[in-house]
Structures are given as structure tokens and as C-alpha cells.
Design a protein around this motif. Structure first.
Motif, short mmCIF file in Angstrom:
data_model
loop_
_atom_site.label_atom_id
_atom_site.label_comp_id
_atom_site.label_asym_id
_atom_site.label_seq_id
_atom_site.Cartn_x
_atom_site.Cartn_y
_atom_site.Cartn_z
N HIS A 50 -11.32 -22.54 -30.88
CA HIS A 50 -10.18 -22.72 -29.98
C HIS A 50 -9.77 -21.41 -29.29
CE1 HIS A 50 -9.86 -26.68 -31.68
NE2 HIS A 50 -9.65 -26.19 -32.90
N ALA A 51 -10.41 -20.30 -29.62
CA ALA A 51 -10.03 -19.01 -29.05
C ALA A 51 -10.70 -18.80 -27.69
CB ALA A 51 -10.42 -17.88 -30.00
N ALA A 52 -9.97 -18.14 -26.79
CA ALA A 52 -10.56 -17.72 -25.52
C ALA A 52 -11.51 -16.56 -25.80
CB ALA A 52 -9.47 -17.29 -24.56
N VAL A 53 -12.71 -16.61 -25.25
CA VAL A 53 -13.71 -15.58 -25.48
C VAL A 53 -13.73 -14.61 -24.31
CG1 VAL A 53 -16.16 -15.10 -25.86
CG2 VAL A 53 -15.11 -17.14 -26.88
N VAL A 54 -13.51 -13.34 -24.60
CA VAL A 54 -13.52 -12.29 -23.59
C VAL A 54 -14.73 -11.40 -23.84
CG1 VAL A 54 -12.31 -10.27 -22.67
CG2 VAL A 54 -11.01 -12.29 -23.38
N GLN A 55 -15.62 -11.33 -22.87
CA GLN A 55 -16.78 -10.44 -22.96
C GLN A 55 -16.39 -9.09 -22.34
OE1 GLN A 55 -19.64 -10.81 -24.41
NE2 GLN A 55 -20.12 -12.99 -24.59
N LEU A 72 -8.78 -10.97 -31.96
CA LEU A 72 -9.75 -10.40 -32.89
C LEU A 72 -10.82 -9.69 -32.08
CD1 LEU A 72 -10.99 -10.06 -35.76
CD2 LEU A 72 -12.27 -12.18 -35.31
N VAL A 73 -10.96 -8.40 -32.32
CA VAL A 73 -12.00 -7.63 -31.65
C VAL A 73 -13.24 -7.62 -32.52
CG1 VAL A 73 -12.63 -5.42 -30.62
CG2 VAL A 73 -10.25 -6.16 -30.59
N VAL A 74 -14.35 -8.05 -31.96
CA VAL A 74 -15.65 -8.03 -32.64
C VAL A 74 -16.52 -7.00 -31.92
CG1 VAL A 74 -17.69 -9.38 -33.24
CG2 VAL A 74 -15.43 -10.45 -33.32
N ASP A 102 -4.84 -17.32 -40.72
CA ASP A 102 -5.83 -18.38 -40.62
C ASP A 102 -6.61 -18.21 -39.31
OD1 ASP A 102 -5.05 -19.58 -42.99
OD2 ASP A 102 -3.51 -20.79 -41.99
N LYS A 103 -7.85 -18.65 -39.33
CA LYS A 103 -8.68 -18.46 -38.13
C LYS A 103 -8.11 -19.21 -36.93
CE LYS A 103 -11.96 -22.12 -39.46
NZ LYS A 103 -13.38 -22.42 -39.76
N GLU A 104 -7.35 -20.30 -37.17
CA GLU A 104 -6.77 -21.07 -36.07
C GLU A 104 -5.71 -20.27 -35.31
OE1 GLU A 104 -7.16 -22.20 -39.13
OE2 GLU A 104 -8.76 -23.69 -38.81
N ALA A 105 -5.17 -19.21 -35.94
CA ALA A 105 -4.13 -18.41 -35.29
C ALA A 105 -4.69 -17.42 -34.27
CB ALA A 105 -3.32 -17.66 -36.34
N VAL A 106 -6.01 -17.17 -34.33
CA VAL A 106 -6.62 -16.22 -33.39
C VAL A 106 -6.73 -16.88 -32.02
CG1 VAL A 106 -8.69 -14.88 -32.88
CG2 VAL A 106 -7.88 -15.08 -35.24
N GLU A 107 -6.08 -16.27 -31.03
CA GLU A 107 -6.04 -16.85 -29.68
C GLU A 107 -7.13 -16.31 -28.77
OE1 GLU A 107 -1.60 -17.17 -28.41
OE2 GLU A 107 -1.75 -15.54 -29.90
N THR A 108 -7.53 -15.06 -29.03
CA THR A 108 -8.50 -14.41 -28.16
C THR A 108 -9.56 -13.71 -29.00
OG1 THR A 108 -6.76 -13.99 -26.53
CG2 THR A 108 -8.81 -12.77 -26.26
#
Length: 421
Positions: free
Chosen positions: A396-401, A181-183, A367-373
């Protein structure tokens, strides 16, 4: 080797990147060694020159006489695009002003390339929504940006969603398939994309439509956080919420709302508004506050004040207390602001951002649980309340800055190389 261009025209900052098929993209230096350029122009009435980026900001803050323009991207798709604005002795359309800035970026690209051929094709970034809840205005905004770019020599223009571009930049480094998911919280919009990334897909040509599961967006960005901070903590010191002497009514709020909105400040610099403020001062219970406001008009200091608000907002990323300070001849203004007060002021904006994230998940039936990154980009993603809300939703998702200001431009160049080569 033929290289292709990606241009991220942002509300606050802009970038331009180049890429060739099979090679890593690179940002083009736009201002000295800086890889970003503030999306700002200053038309000097003293020497007749037009300044861009940091030079424009410096001229304005240094008190040079002229006209300062910033956050022009937010005008796209609005009624203001149908109007003109006075700059010196001329009237300019907002499309022409945007084109003037894009022209400068193209000229700087030409100087960077030297004898190398100049690309006439470009992928431009666009938010998922230029305009909320108005498809016709949203389409018009893209058409207006295309027309402004085409008038400056970009003859083949394609568009890519900005969060998709940020995902392409990250994908170059993935080692396995992942759902990301890109924010992307930019200066004027917040955009979200659910996309499936993989090392294999990173080399594919095309728009990758099957890998993009959903996109959503909302017209909330960094300049909106500036606005709410100013309205909550600064504008009351300039008269917002004040009463008339007879306590029968409060002063009109729109003068203060416009002074807190980057792209509307210039509209206040007119003799009529100055006369209005004089009349308000005479009937105000707290006339000294209106005198401060009158100073902003007389010295054309509205953008300088908002620059101080923006700096306080940035400081509150790491500090619990900051100060909005504007000290210049005729005005000494210092207002402390706390992170708690800022969070309270921007709670409605954060709610809208979270709602758009949920819309993206719903559109993809994920579902939000399916987002890995979770890929975070854009300066607004660093606002503590936004960062906290986004990461809390996906524990539970890995956060990439990602590169806050460069990820979109780099991704647009990757996209350009795939489309045009």
C-alpha cells in the motif's frame, strides 16, 4: 554565499555535493560531466601516475601494468586496516589509500570552486553498520574514515547515516507529513531508516532525532551480489568444486571465494599463491580449469573478470539471460547466466535484507501497514529479487525511486548546510 559540503564515499561509486542554507543542493562534477566517480584507483607502473575513477578502470581493463584498487570502503573496520599492501616499491596502509582517494575528490572540488573559498567542514555519509554484530569494529571503521578525511584537509567532520541523507533529499519535495521507509542498498551495505517527513520539518536545523524512528543495517550490498553470482556461475569454470584425480577430496574453496570478492582479489597476486595453484593443477581432475585460474593470476585479470560479472548482474535487471564474458590474450571465457539462477544464488542475501527491514519496523514498534512511502536508493535496490521483496512487503506504500547514486550525497550537503551555517 557560503556553501557546505557533503561527501558520500561509496563502495562502488562516490559523490560530493554542495549546499547553502535555503538553497537546493547540487552534485559537483567529479569526472568530466559525470556527477559520480567510481571508487577506484590505479597505480600505473608504466608512467608512475595514479588514476582515479573511470580513468582507473580504463587503465586496468586496457591491460596497463600496475595495481588496481576498488571497494576500499569494505576494508574499514576489518583486520586488513591493520595491514599494509605492496604497490610498486612502496607499502601503503589502507587508511592512506582511502585518504588518497578522498584527497583527489577534495582537489576536484577545489578546481570546481575556483576562487570561491574551500569548505573545511564536511558531512560524511556512513552506513548504519560498517560491521555487523561488532560495535567496537563499527566504531573503529568510523574513526578510520574520519582520520583519512582529516588528513586530507577536512578539519570539521560530522557523520550522517546514508539512508537518513537519502530521506532528506526526498523531503524537499513532500507536500504533507508522511512516514517513510528508506531502503538504501549500496555497494557494500544495506541500510534502512524509518523517518517522519513533512514540509515544515524540511526547513528545520539539527539532526532531526525525534523524526528518526528507527535505523537498521546489514553488511550486504551490490558487491555481495557480484560475489554470489561469481561463486555460483563463474568460479566453477575456474576450478571451484573440482575434485582431485583420485576423487578423495575437492580443491580448497578459499582461492575461489577470494577471486570472487572485490577487495580480496589483490591479495591473490603473490608468488606463493601462484605456486599453490600450479600444485593444485597437477593433482586436479580438471586441470584446464586451474589453467584458467592461473591466467587470472598471471595477467592480474581478477578485477576484469569481476567487472564482467557485475555487468551481467546489471543486465539481469532487465533481461532474463546475460553473459559473463572475458576475452583477452590467453583467455576466452564466455558463460551464460540466467536471472533464475541469479535469484537462487542470492536468496540468502535477500533474506538477510528482508530481516533487517523487519528489524527496523520492530525497533520503531511500527506495523508495515503504517509505512506510507517507500524510498528506494542505491544500485542494489534495482536487483529484481530485492526490489520485489521490498515492494511486496509494503503493497500500500507509494514507491519513490530516488537518484540511485546521487540521493545520499545531496542529502549530506543539505545536512551540512543545516549543521554548519
Amino acid at each position: 554565499m557560503t556553501r557546505f559540503a557533503g561527501l558520500d564515499f561509496g563502495t562502488t561509486n562516490s559523490t560530493l555535493a554542495l549546499s547553502a542554507r535555503g538553497t537546493a543542493p547540487a552534485l559537483v562534477p567529479m569526472e568530466g560531466d559525470h556527477l559520480t566517480i567510481p571508487s577506484a584507483l590505479f597505480f600505473s607502473f608504466e608512467d608512475g601516475e595514479t588514476y582515479f575513477g573511470r580513468a582507473a578502470v580504463f587503465e586496468y581493463r586496457d591491460g596497463a601494468e600496475g595495481r588496481f584498487m576498488r571497494a576500499l570502503k569494505q576494508v574499514l573496520g576489518s583486520k586488513l586496516m591493520e595491514e599494509t599492501t605492496q604497490i610498486g616499491r612502496e607499502r601503503w596502509s589502507f587508511e592512506a589509500l582511502i585518504g588518497r582517494f578522498l584527497s583527489e575528490m577534495r582537489q576536484r572540488l577545489a578546481r570546481h570552486l575556483g576562487s570561491e573559498s574551500m569548505p573545511e567542514a564536511v558531512v560524511l555519509g556512513r552506513p548504519v553498520r560498517f560491521v555487523d554484530d561488532n560495535d567496537a569494529a563499527d566504531r573503529a571503521a568510523e574513526d578510520q574514515l574520519r582520520a583519512a578525511a582529516k588528513a586530507q584537509g577536512f578539519h570539521h567532520i560530522e557523520f550522517q547515516y546514508e539512508p537518513v541523507a537519502a530521506a532528506l533529499t526526498h523531503e524537499a519535495h513532500v507536500t504533507k507529513e508522511e512516514l517513510a521507509l528508506v531502503v538504501d542498498i549500496g555497494g557494500g551495505t544495506s541500510d534502512f531508516t524509518l523517518v517522519r517527513l513533512s514540509p515544515e520539518a524540511a526547513g528545520e536545523t539539527g539532526k532531526r532525532g525525534s523524526d528518526i524512528l528507527a535505523t537498521s543495517g546489514v553488511h550486504v550490498g551490490g558487491t555481495d551480489f557480484d560475489r554470489v553470482l561469481s561463486i555460483a556461475e563463474v568460479m566453477p569454470e575456474f576450478g571451484l568444486g573440482s575434485w582431485t584425480v583420485d576423487r578423495k577430496r575437492q580443491l580448497p574453496v578459499w582461492y575461489f571465494n577470494d577471486m570472487a570478492t572485490w577487495h580480496r582479489i589483490n591479495l591473490l597476486y603473490s608468488p606463493k599463491i601462484r605456486r599453490d595453484v600450479d600444485a593444485l593443477r597437477k593433482e586436479a581432475e580438471e586441470p584446464a580449469k586451474l589453467e584458467r585460474y592461473a591466467h587470472l593470476l598471471d595477467a592480474r585479470s581478477g578485477h576484469r573478470l569481476m567487472g564482467a560479472v557485475e555487468q551481467a548482474k546489471i543486465a539481469l535487471t532487465d533481461e532474463s539471460l546475460a553473459k559473463v564474458a572475458l576475452i583477452e590474450p590467453g583467455l576466452r571465457f564466455e558463460q551464460p547466466v540466467t536471472r533464475d539462477a541469479f535469484n537462487t544464488a542470492n536468496s540468502e542475501l535477500v533474506t538477510r535484507i528482508v530481516g533487517a527491514i523487519d528489524d527496523c519496523l520492530r525497533l520503531a514498534s511500527i506495523d508495515k501497514e503504517a509505512v506510507e512511502t517507500l524510498i528506494l536508493t542505491g544500485g542494489g535496490a534495482q536487483v529484481p529479487a530485492v526490489l520485489g521483496a521490498a515492494t511486496a512487503r509494503f503493497p500500500h506504500a507509494a514507491v519513490v525511486q530516488a537518484d540511485r547514486f546521487g540521493a545520499v550525497g545531496l542529502g549530506l550537503a543539505i545536512d551540512a548546510a543545516r549543521r554548519f551555517s
